[in-house]
Design a protein around this motif. Structure first.
Motif, PDB file in Angstrom:
ATOM      1  N   MET A   1      50.617   3.836  86.366  1.00 49.37           N
ATOM      2  CA  MET A   1      49.611   4.243  88.021  1.00 49.37           C
ATOM      3  C   MET A   1      49.883   2.614  88.767  1.00 49.37           C
ATOM      4  O   MET A   1      49.267   2.183  88.362  1.00 49.37           O
ATOM      5  CB  MET A   1      49.237   5.417  87.709  1.00 49.37           C
ATOM      6  CG  MET A   1      48.867   5.491  89.228  1.00 49.37           C
ATOM      7  SD  MET A   1      47.228   6.735  88.825  1.00 49.37           S
ATOM      8  CE  MET A   1      47.131   7.881  87.502  1.00 49.37           C
TER       9      MET A   1
ATOM     10  N   LEU B   1      48.079   3.114  93.941  1.00 45.02           N
ATOM     11  CA  LEU B   1      47.623   5.068  93.331  1.00 45.02           C
ATOM     12  C   LEU B   1      46.466   5.109  93.199  1.00 45.02           C
ATOM     13  O   LEU B   1      46.080   5.757  93.622  1.00 45.02           O
ATOM     14  CB  LEU B   1      49.107   5.435  93.345  1.00 45.02           C
ATOM     15  CG  LEU B   1      48.575   6.896  92.633  1.00 45.02           C
ATOM     16  CD1 LEU B   1      49.319   7.635  93.633  1.00 45.02           C
ATOM     17  CD2 LEU B   1      50.424   7.313  91.543  1.00 45.02           C
TER      18      LEU B   1
ATOM     19  N   LYS C   1      48.798  10.590  98.023  1.00 42.40           N
ATOM     20  CA  LYS C   1      49.996  11.859  97.291  1.00 42.40           C
ATOM     21  C   LYS C   1      49.287  11.957  95.892  1.00 42.40           C
ATOM     22  O   LYS C   1      49.568  12.596  95.481  1.00 42.40           O
ATOM     23  CB  LYS C   1      50.618  10.721  96.219  1.00 42.40           C
ATOM     24  CG  LYS C   1      51.476   9.994  97.643  1.00 42.40           C
ATOM     25  CD  LYS C   1      53.233  10.895  98.400  1.00 42.40           C
ATOM     26  CE  LYS C   1      54.023  10.432  99.160  1.00 42.40           C
ATOM     27  NZ  LYS C   1      54.440  11.309  99.583  1.00 42.40           N
ATOM     28  N   VAL C   2      48.041  12.175  96.000  1.00 44.52           N
ATOM     29  CA  VAL C   2      46.511  13.054  94.909  1.00 44.52           C
ATOM     30  C   VAL C   2      45.985  13.635  95.099  1.00 44.52           C
ATOM     31  O   VAL C   2      45.408  13.383  96.507  1.00 44.52           O
ATOM     32  CB  VAL C   2      46.581  11.461  94.122  1.00 44.52           C
ATOM     33  CG1 VAL C   2      47.125  10.921  93.412  1.00 44.52           C
ATOM     34  CG2 VAL C   2      45.644  10.571  94.269  1.00 44.52           C
TER      35      VAL C   2
ATOM     36  N   ASN D   1      52.668  22.139  96.391  1.00 48.07           N
ATOM     37  CA  ASN D   1      53.140  20.320  97.083  1.00 48.07           C
ATOM     38  C   ASN D   1      52.729  19.865  96.115  1.00 48.07           C
ATOM     39  O   ASN D   1      52.965  18.974  96.816  1.00 48.07           O
ATOM     40  CB  ASN D   1      52.891  20.500  98.655  1.00 48.07           C
ATOM     41  CG  ASN D   1      53.394  21.759  99.583  1.00 48.07           C
ATOM     42  OD1 ASN D   1      54.092  21.601  99.873  1.00 48.07           O
ATOM     43  ND2 ASN D   1      52.374  22.231 100.329  1.00 48.07           N
ATOM     44  N   ALA D   2      52.528  20.163  94.593  1.00 50.50           N
ATOM     45  CA  ALA D   2      52.056  19.098  93.815  1.00 50.50           C
ATOM     46  C   ALA D   2      53.240  18.726  92.882  1.00 50.50           C
ATOM     47  O   ALA D   2      52.931  20.381  91.659  1.00 50.50           O
ATOM     48  CB  ALA D   2      50.844  18.910  93.285  1.00 50.50           C
ATOM     49  N   PRO D   3      53.841  18.605  92.787  1.00 52.57           N
ATOM     50  CA  PRO D   3      54.910  18.925  91.277  1.00 52.57           C
ATOM     51  C   PRO D   3      54.241  19.128  89.634  1.00 52.57           C
ATOM     52  O   PRO D   3      55.114  19.237  88.730  1.00 52.57           O
ATOM     53  CB  PRO D   3      56.181  18.035  91.657  1.00 52.57           C
ATOM     54  CG  PRO D   3      55.398  16.733  92.163  1.00 52.57           C
ATOM     55  CD  PRO D   3      54.845  17.558  92.833  1.00 52.57           C
ATOM     56  N   ARG D   4      52.748  17.690  90.034  1.00 50.06           N
ATOM     57  CA  ARG D   4      52.874  17.558  88.862  1.00 50.06           C
ATOM     58  C   ARG D   4      51.158  18.144  88.772  1.00 50.06           C
ATOM     59  O   ARG D   4      50.498  17.950  89.957  1.00 50.06           O
ATOM     60  CB  ARG D   4      53.139  16.000  88.323  1.00 50.06           C
ATOM     61  CG  ARG D   4      53.830  15.990  88.047  1.00 50.06           C
ATOM     62  CD  ARG D   4      54.557  14.489  87.569  1.00 50.06           C
ATOM     63  NE  ARG D   4      53.059  13.505  86.322  1.00 50.06           N
ATOM     64  CZ  ARG D   4      52.684  12.538  87.170  1.00 50.06           C
ATOM     65  NH1 ARG D   4      53.976  11.901  87.988  1.00 50.06           N
ATOM     66  NH2 ARG D   4      51.678  11.598  86.971  1.00 50.06           N
TER      67      ARG D   4
ATOM     68  N   MET E   1      49.128  16.032  91.878  1.00 53.00           N
ATOM     69  CA  MET E   1      49.817  14.627  92.101  1.00 53.00           C
ATOM     70  C   MET E   1      51.469  14.789  92.691  1.00 53.00           C
ATOM     71  O   MET E   1      51.748  16.127  92.502  1.00 53.00           O
ATOM     72  CB  MET E   1      50.283  13.592  90.301  1.00 53.00           C
ATOM     73  CG  MET E   1      48.788  14.014  89.764  1.00 53.00           C
ATOM     74  SD  MET E   1      48.633  13.386  87.560  1.00 53.00           S
ATOM     75  CE  MET E   1      49.401  11.408  88.475  1.00 53.00           C
ATOM     76  N   ASP E   2      51.618  13.361  93.820  1.00 49.45           N
ATOM     77  CA  ASP E   2      53.045  13.534  94.053  1.00 49.45           C
ATOM     78  C   ASP E   2      52.642  14.425  95.371  1.00 49.45           C
ATOM     79  O   ASP E   2      53.749  15.195  95.081  1.00 49.45           O
ATOM     80  CB  ASP E   2      54.496  13.465  93.218  1.00 49.45           C
ATOM     81  CG  ASP E   2      54.208  12.005  91.831  1.00 49.45           C
ATOM     82  OD1 ASP E   2      53.497  11.351  92.092  1.00 49.45           O
ATOM     83  OD2 ASP E   2      53.835  12.721  90.776  1.00 49.45           O
TER      84      ASP E   2
ATOM     85  N   SER F   1      52.970  17.210  98.711  1.00 50.12           N
ATOM     86  CA  SER F   1      54.630  16.078  99.340  1.00 50.12           C
ATOM     87  C   SER F   1      54.382  16.577 100.589  1.00 50.12           C
ATOM     88  O   SER F   1      54.758  16.537 101.852  1.00 50.12           O
ATOM     89  CB  SER F   1      55.402  17.223  99.295  1.00 50.12           C
ATOM     90  OG  SER F   1      55.127  18.943  98.832  1.00 50.12           O
TER      91      SER F   1
END
Length: 169
Positions: free
Chosen positions: A1, A5, A52-53, A77-80, A122-123, A125
């Protein structure tokens, strides 16, 4: 990381100072159930544009006779989505993924809160905005998956209703 971030994540998850005003009153506490597990007052904070987090917080009680483990989840909206811990080690605040998840002891509970265990979105969008609840899931090793609604508190709020953390029991 990367460092930027990590700093943004730490700022999003650290508890807010006690000088902030506290909201009084008794808000309703949302509860969700899956098997013997009771999830109380799930919440997150609104994020500033470009963040982004974000973190997810709640209390998980195990009314059963065997332990279970929180191992993951989903969030819009958080792929992780990962299970994380924030702790002070040798005078430094550190955040890490909890590999294998968090044990919810039989007859016990675990509090996910700013500055401690939490769900890490995380991540992202898109920005998380104060207002409508955000629907996500939690995944447990034994009890399976449960859909929950995260209350969205304002940016920097110390708790779901402006109070200091999750409700006390």
């Amino acid at each position: 990381m990367n460092r930027r971030l990590l700093l943004a994540a730490a700022a999003a998850l650290l508890p807010v100072g006690l000088a902030q005003a506290q909201t009084h009153g008794t808000p309703q506490v949302a509860t969700f159930r899956v098997g013997p597990l009771v999830i109380e007052a799930p919440w997150t904070r609104a994020t500033p544009g470009g963040a982004k987090v974000a973190g997810g917080f709640m209390v998980i009680r195990n009314t059963g006779t065997t332990p279970d483990r929180l191992i993951g989840g989903t969030f819009p909206n958080a792929p992780r989505v990962e299970v994380h811990e924030m702790a002070t080690v040798d005078g430094m605040m550190r955040m890490r993924e909890v590999r294998g998840g968090i044990e919810i002891p039989a007859g016990g509970s675990v509090q996910l809160r700013p500055g401690g265990y939490h769900m890490m979105f995380m991540d992202l969008s898109d920005q998380i905005r104060t207002g409508a609840a955000q629907r996500g899931t939690l995944v447990f090793e034994k009890a399976g998956t449960v859909t929950i609604d995260y209350t969205v508190a304002p940016v920097g709020a110390p708790g779901p209703s402006g109070g200091h953390g999750a409700p006390r029991h």
